[in-house]
Design a protein around this motif. Structure first.
Motif, PDB file in Angstrom:
ATOM      1  N   ALA A 157      77.447  22.625  18.003  1.00  0.00           N
ATOM      2  CA  ALA A 157      77.603  23.953  17.410  1.00  0.00           C
ATOM      3  C   ALA A 157      78.396  23.874  16.116  1.00  0.00           C
ATOM      4  N   GLN A 158      79.387  22.976  16.079  1.00  0.00           N
ATOM      5  CA  GLN A 158      80.196  22.795  14.866  1.00  0.00           C
ATOM      6  C   GLN A 158      79.339  22.201  13.745  1.00  0.00           C
ATOM      7  N   LEU A 159      78.505  21.207  14.100  1.00  0.00           N
ATOM      8  CA  LEU A 159      77.638  20.581  13.086  1.00  0.00           C
ATOM      9  C   LEU A 159      76.645  21.582  12.495  1.00  0.00           C
ATOM     10  N   LEU A 160      76.161  22.480  13.336  1.00  0.00           N
ATOM     11  CA  LEU A 160      75.140  23.427  12.887  1.00  0.00           C
ATOM     12  C   LEU A 160      75.724  24.741  12.391  1.00  0.00           C
ATOM     13  N   GLY A 161      77.051  24.870  12.487  1.00  0.00           N
ATOM     14  CA  GLY A 161      77.690  26.088  11.997  1.00  0.00           C
ATOM     15  C   GLY A 161      77.366  27.309  12.830  1.00  0.00           C
TER      16      GLY A 161
END
Length: 452
Positions: free
Chosen positions: A382-386
């Protein structure tokens, strides 16, 4: 003459007796014309009525046609619309009236209520409009059920639909046009059939009868639209199809519609029009769900040399074809959403396309992640994909449901697994296949060494 049949032969099989009344017809037409010019219309029509009967009973079709046409002409020149309508109905319903006479009557009257081929006359007064409407309806009744007048009935029906549309009754106009199954008519040209069906599509869409519009659209042959003289109809057809597919919110079919418009020579010759069509194609491709067909079309559009003149849209295609994470919003997001094809429709539809952009980018990023990770923590992904973890989980679940990606989510451990577990049999099969390939390479290499 009592034993004569309507088919042109006597009931016993012999030919009907024919009488040549040319001399008498010439004389009576000249006399009646003088009477009509002198304001004695009824006397002129009475003279021609007696002559019409003699020509009809005597099977003199050429002169019968002349008499019928002259009767209508006198009424028109006198400006007597009621007498014109009465004369038309009387002559067309005579007992054993000839087909040639009925056809001549209809052909003579059509220009009185229709300009050119289809467009209704511009009406300035209420009386003239009423007379025109009555004449159109009378001609439709006369041509009803007569195969030799099927083309004329189709044109008159379209005229009637236009009249109803001018009066603001779109539903009635669509209904009356649906009565005509023009695709079965052999006397109409291919162009006329397509034009008629396109008019049916336009009215059904205006009526918001989208189911009927889809059925009518199926009557148009895409093959015929590719012909050189059908370019105008091709553009009109796919413009109407775009309206239908916009209602259905089907982005991929919209992309195909606009690409069909773009690939038409008359559009390619107009810089403004082809740019608009190609821009719409790219935007709706970006909004389309991922599929092999969508990827194939995207690759074909990417190779189009005209796309180089639209740098922002070329960049969009290039980014979507790469197996890399895309940040949202994209750098050219505002330009993409400002395309005229996106701004058509109600505000809810515009908002739907805006949300679809975000969703397609999320789905693209999930597919890219599935190529590079066998398993990953959901929080990290989720962090990588914002994204928020909840939104990510919802999108992954949706993609798993439609079969576009394989994934399993372990909520307690916060792990997303993209690698599908393999059975012992599949592992053994892959190992055996790899061994076969290795042995084949060794054998080929040994052969080449010994050969040299």
């Amino acid at each position: 003459m009592s034993n004569v049949g309507s088919s042109g032969r006597a009931l016993g099989g012999e030919l009907e007796e024919k009488v040549d009344l040319t001399a008498e017809t010439d004389a009576k037409l000249e006399q009646s014309a003088q009477l009509a010019k002198g304001g004695q219309l009824k006397e002129a029509l009475a003279m021609l009525a007696a002559l019409e009967k003699r020509c009809r009973v005597g099977n003199d079709s050429p002169n019968l046609v002349r008499v019928c046409e002259s009767s209508l002409q006198y009424c028109k020149e006198a400006g007597d619309d009621e007498m014109l309508l009465t004369t038309l109905q009387t002559l067309s319903t005579r007992r054993s009236q000839k087909q040639a006479a009925i056809r001549a009557l209809v052909h003579k009257c059509i220009p009185y209520c229709v300009e050119g081929q289809y467009t209704p006359l511009s009406v300035t007064g209420g009386n003239e409009k009423k007379a025109r409407d009555k004449l159109v309806e009378a001609l439709r009744e006369i041509s009803d059920g007569k195969i030799f007048l099927e083309a004329e009935r189709a044109r008159l029906t379209r005229c009637m639909a236009m009249i109803m549309e001018q009066e603001g009754d779109m539903a009635a106009a669509a209904d009356v046009l649906q009565e005509v199954h023009v695709e079965t008519y052999g006397s109409l040209s291919k162009r006329e059939k397509v034009e008629f069906i396109l008019e049916q599509m336009r009215l059904t869409l205006a009526k918001k009868d989208y189911v009927r519009a889809a059925i009518v659209a199926g009557k148009v042959s895409r093959k015929h639209l590719q012909e050189d003289n059908m370019e105008e109809y091709k553009v009109k057809f796919f413009t109407l199809m775009a309206e239908l597919h916009r209602h259905e919110k089907n982005a991929f079919l919209l992309a195909k519609d606009y690409h069909s418009i773009y690939s038409t020579p008359m559009i390619l010759n107009d810089d403004t029009k082809w740019k608009e069509a190609l821009q719409a194609t790219v935007v709706y491709l970006a909004l389309s769900p991922y599929s092999n067909e969508q990827q194939d079309m995207m690759n074909r559009v990417h190779k189009d040399s005209n796309l180089e003149k639209l740098s922002s849209f070329q960049l969009t295609i290039k980014i979507l074809l790469k197996k890399e994470i895309i940040s949202y919003p994209m750098t050219n997001q505002v330009e993409l959403e400002g395309v005229s094809a996106i701004l058509e429709g109600v505000q809810d539809l515009i908002q739907f396309w805006h949300e679809s952009f975000h969703r397609r980018i999320i789905q693209h990023n999930v597919r890219v992640a599935s190529l590079h990770y066998r398993c990953i923590h959901g929080t990290r992904l989720a962090q990588l994909l914002g994204l928020e973890p909840e939104r990510l989980e919802r999108e992954i679940s949706s993609m798993v449901s439609d079969g576009s990606v394989y994934a399993k989510i372990d909520r307690p451990k916060d792990i997303v697994r993209f690698a599908e577990p393999k059975t012992p049999e599949s592992v053994l099969s892959e190992w055996a296949s790899d061994i076969d390939k290795l042995l084949h390479m060794v054998e080929t290499t040994t052969h080449l060494i010994n050969k040299n």
